[in-house]
Design an enzyme around this catalytic site. Structure first.
Site, PDB file in Angstrom:
ATOM      1  N   ASP A   1     -23.766  18.631 -22.289  1.00  0.00           N
ATOM      2  CA  ASP A   1     -23.012  19.417 -23.369  1.00  0.00           C
ATOM      3  C   ASP A   1     -22.617  18.440 -24.550  1.00  0.00           C
ATOM      4  O   ASP A   1     -22.023  19.132 -25.483  1.00  0.00           O
ATOM      5  CB  ASP A   1     -21.564  19.952 -22.775  1.00  0.00           C
ATOM      6  CG  ASP A   1     -20.748  18.765 -22.148  1.00  0.00           C
ATOM      7  OD1 ASP A   1     -20.457  17.877 -22.838  1.00  0.00           O
ATOM      8  OD2 ASP A   1     -20.868  18.575 -20.678  1.00  0.00           O
TER       9      ASP A   1
ATOM     10  N   HIS B   1     -13.566  13.375 -21.921  1.00  0.00           N
ATOM     11  CA  HIS B   1     -14.591  12.899 -22.573  1.00  0.00           C
ATOM     12  C   HIS B   1     -14.046  11.604 -23.092  1.00  0.00           C
ATOM     13  O   HIS B   1     -14.950  10.520 -23.152  1.00  0.00           O
ATOM     14  CB  HIS B   1     -15.427  13.692 -23.685  1.00  0.00           C
ATOM     15  CG  HIS B   1     -16.138  14.695 -22.952  1.00  0.00           C
ATOM     16  ND1 HIS B   1     -15.956  16.431 -23.214  1.00  0.00           N
ATOM     17  CD2 HIS B   1     -17.089  14.835 -22.203  1.00  0.00           C
ATOM     18  CE1 HIS B   1     -16.906  16.823 -22.709  1.00  0.00           C
ATOM     19  NE2 HIS B   1     -17.570  16.060 -21.696  1.00  0.00           N
TER      20      HIS B   1
ATOM     21  N   ASP C   1     -21.973  11.113 -16.733  1.00  0.00           N
ATOM     22  CA  ASP C   1     -20.992  12.114 -16.805  1.00  0.00           C
ATOM     23  C   ASP C   1     -21.742  13.298 -16.211  1.00  0.00           C
ATOM     24  O   ASP C   1     -22.321  14.209 -16.422  1.00  0.00           O
ATOM     25  CB  ASP C   1     -21.145  12.797 -18.439  1.00  0.00           C
ATOM     26  CG  ASP C   1     -20.353  13.931 -18.744  1.00  0.00           C
ATOM     27  OD1 ASP C   1     -19.648  14.118 -17.787  1.00  0.00           O
ATOM     28  OD2 ASP C   1     -20.342  14.451 -19.733  1.00  0.00           O
ATOM     29  N   SER C   2     -21.598  13.365 -14.739  1.00  0.00           N
ATOM     30  CA  SER C   2     -22.279  14.267 -13.948  1.00  0.00           C
ATOM     31  C   SER C   2     -21.390  15.384 -13.558  1.00  0.00           C
ATOM     32  O   SER C   2     -20.212  15.525 -13.770  1.00  0.00           O
ATOM     33  CB  SER C   2     -22.596  13.558 -12.489  1.00  0.00           C
ATOM     34  OG  SER C   2     -21.462  13.363 -11.963  1.00  0.00           O
TER      35      SER C   2
ATOM     36  N   ASP D   1     -30.588  14.240 -19.387  1.00  0.00           N
ATOM     37  CA  ASP D   1     -29.839  15.114 -18.670  1.00  0.00           C
ATOM     38  C   ASP D   1     -31.034  15.962 -18.081  1.00  0.00           C
ATOM     39  O   ASP D   1     -32.273  16.113 -18.761  1.00  0.00           O
ATOM     40  CB  ASP D   1     -28.975  16.243 -19.419  1.00  0.00           C
ATOM     41  CG  ASP D   1     -28.327  17.067 -18.668  1.00  0.00           C
ATOM     42  OD1 ASP D   1     -26.965  17.003 -18.744  1.00  0.00           O
ATOM     43  OD2 ASP D   1     -28.695  17.684 -17.745  1.00  0.00           O
TER      44      ASP D   1
ATOM     45  N   GLN E   1     -29.738  25.767 -12.636  1.00  0.00           N
ATOM     46  CA  GLN E   1     -28.483  26.333 -12.392  1.00  0.00           C
ATOM     47  C   GLN E   1     -28.202  27.469 -13.217  1.00  0.00           C
ATOM     48  O   GLN E   1     -29.076  27.697 -14.089  1.00  0.00           O
ATOM     49  CB  GLN E   1     -27.467  25.188 -12.968  1.00  0.00           C
ATOM     50  CG  GLN E   1     -27.651  24.542 -14.013  1.00  0.00           C
ATOM     51  CD  GLN E   1     -26.905  22.902 -14.018  1.00  0.00           C
ATOM     52  OE1 GLN E   1     -26.278  22.501 -13.327  1.00  0.00           O
ATOM     53  NE2 GLN E   1     -27.551  22.306 -15.121  1.00  0.00           N
TER      54      GLN E   1
HETATM   55  N1  AG3 Z   1     -18.445  16.810 -15.387  1.00  0.00           N
HETATM   56  C1  AG3 Z   1     -17.332  16.835 -14.311  1.00  0.00           C
HETATM   57  C2  AG3 Z   1     -16.894  18.121 -14.070  1.00  0.00           C
HETATM   58  C3  AG3 Z   1     -16.496  18.605 -12.659  1.00  0.00           C
HETATM   59  C4  AG3 Z   1     -15.827  19.668 -12.706  1.00  0.00           C
HETATM   60  N2  AG3 Z   1     -15.847  20.221 -11.319  1.00  0.00           N
HETATM   61  C5  AG3 Z   1     -15.364  21.571 -11.117  1.00  0.00           C
HETATM   62  N3  AG3 Z   1     -14.893  22.246 -12.036  1.00  0.00           N
HETATM   63  N4  AG3 Z   1     -15.317  21.898  -9.984  1.00  0.00           N
HETATM   64  C6  AG3 Z   1     -18.058  17.474 -16.464  1.00  0.00           C
HETATM   65  C7  AG3 Z   1     -19.049  17.470 -17.348  1.00  0.00           C
HETATM   66  C8  AG3 Z   1     -18.637  17.601 -18.756  1.00  0.00           C
HETATM   67  N5  AG3 Z   1     -19.388  16.731 -20.070  1.00  0.00           N
END
Ligand code: AG3
Length: 279
Positions: A91, A67, A160-161, A110, A36
């Site tokens: 993160d 979180h 935490d995806s 991850d 990504q």
């Molecule tokens: N994970 C979910 C965030 C999704 C946000 N989506 C968006 N902005 N379209 C966050 C990861 C943080 N540890």
């Protein structure tokens, strides 16, 4: 002559017709990993912001809510959360929250090691969380990692995806939850982020139904998330042993959002959501 300063703005579309925009002071990092595009911005309103493929993953200003609410509704119910697994979360935000609990070992898997590296460079909590002696990091696909673990290994598993696109799609599938259930201790707890109840209700419904068929207690809960689509966010809690609305909850750790009354309140659902989920 126009003396107005030109400002830079970031925007994320939440639908083709609406979204979030904020002013940017500068771009701190911009790079492409195998998976990504990773960007770190300094914003005027929200502090530093982590973007993956142009989507807001966290901002320094409001990440604590997401979180804390991914982690504490599960971990506050466990007196001895011996081994905890975080899937995603490169993160380090969820990891920081897990480490506030009396855990012996935290494994974080991850798929993208670059997210872990960049986060440690730009987010102070990530540096300390990843260097904690209790932390082990695995740069690997979550699905294959889970498939390779021994049964009944973890007291808690937290997913935490990112949004369910690309490799993260598999992290919302029933077959993945089956695999998770087998590596979870019989009295373990799973929580996962399950998107916006306002814009992604179909994702929440599908994920809830998949878990319902597998665990005794499956409950959606939610928290405000100012910089995510819809402004509030859903999570799913699944366990065979713990009913999150009845089990006693510890509060002997530092938090900025979570407390025992929030733990209870988070599971209270509005009428449209109860109807949509058939609860
Ligand atoms: N994970 C979910 C965030 C999704 C946000 N989506 C968006 N902005 N379209 C966050 C990861 C943080 N540890």
């Amino acid at each position: 002559m126009n003396h107005q300063k030109t400002h830079l703005w970031f925007q994320e579309y939440h639908t083709p017709h609406t979204g979030l925009f904020f002013r940017v002071e500068k771009t701190l990092y911009c790079g492409k990993s195998d998976y990504q595009e990773i960007v770190v911005l300094e914003s005027t309103e929200f502090g530093r912001v982590l973007l993956l493929d142009g989507l807001v993953m966290l901002t320094e200003r409001d990440e604590f809510i997401y979180h804390e609410m991914l982690v504490h509704p599960a971990l506050s119910l466990l007196t001895h959360p011996d081994r905890v697994l975080i899937i995603g979360g490169g993160d380090g935000g969820a990891l920081r929250e897990v480490l506030k609990h009396p855990v012996r070992q935290v494994d974080l898997v991850d798929i993208d090691g670059e997210v872990i590296r960049v986060s440690q460079e730009f987010f102070p909590w990530a540096k300390s969380a990843f260097s904690d002696p209790r932390t082990s990091v695995f740069v690997e696909d979550g699905v294959s990692f889970v498939a390779g673990q021994k049964p009944k290994t973890y007291q808690a598993i937290l997913v935490d995806s990112t949004d369910p696109v690309g490799p993260a799609k598999a992290l919302f599938e029933k077959s993945f939850f089956e695999a998770i259930r087998s590596i979870l201790a019989p009295d373990g707890i799973l929580t996962l982020q399950s998107e916006s109840w306002f814009y992604h209700l179909n994702i929440l419904k599908r994920t809830y139904t998949a878990l319902k068929g597998l665990f005794t207690h499956v409950r959606p809960y939610w928290a405000p998330t100012p910089t995510y689509p819809g402004g509030s966010w859903c999570f799913l809690f699944a366990s065979d042993a713990y009913n999150p609305e009845k089990s006693p909850c510890r509060s002997n750790f530092q938090s900025r959002y979570f407390n025992p009354r929030i733990q209870r309140a988070a599971f209270v659902l509005p009428e449209f959501l109860k109807k949509a989920l058939g609860v």
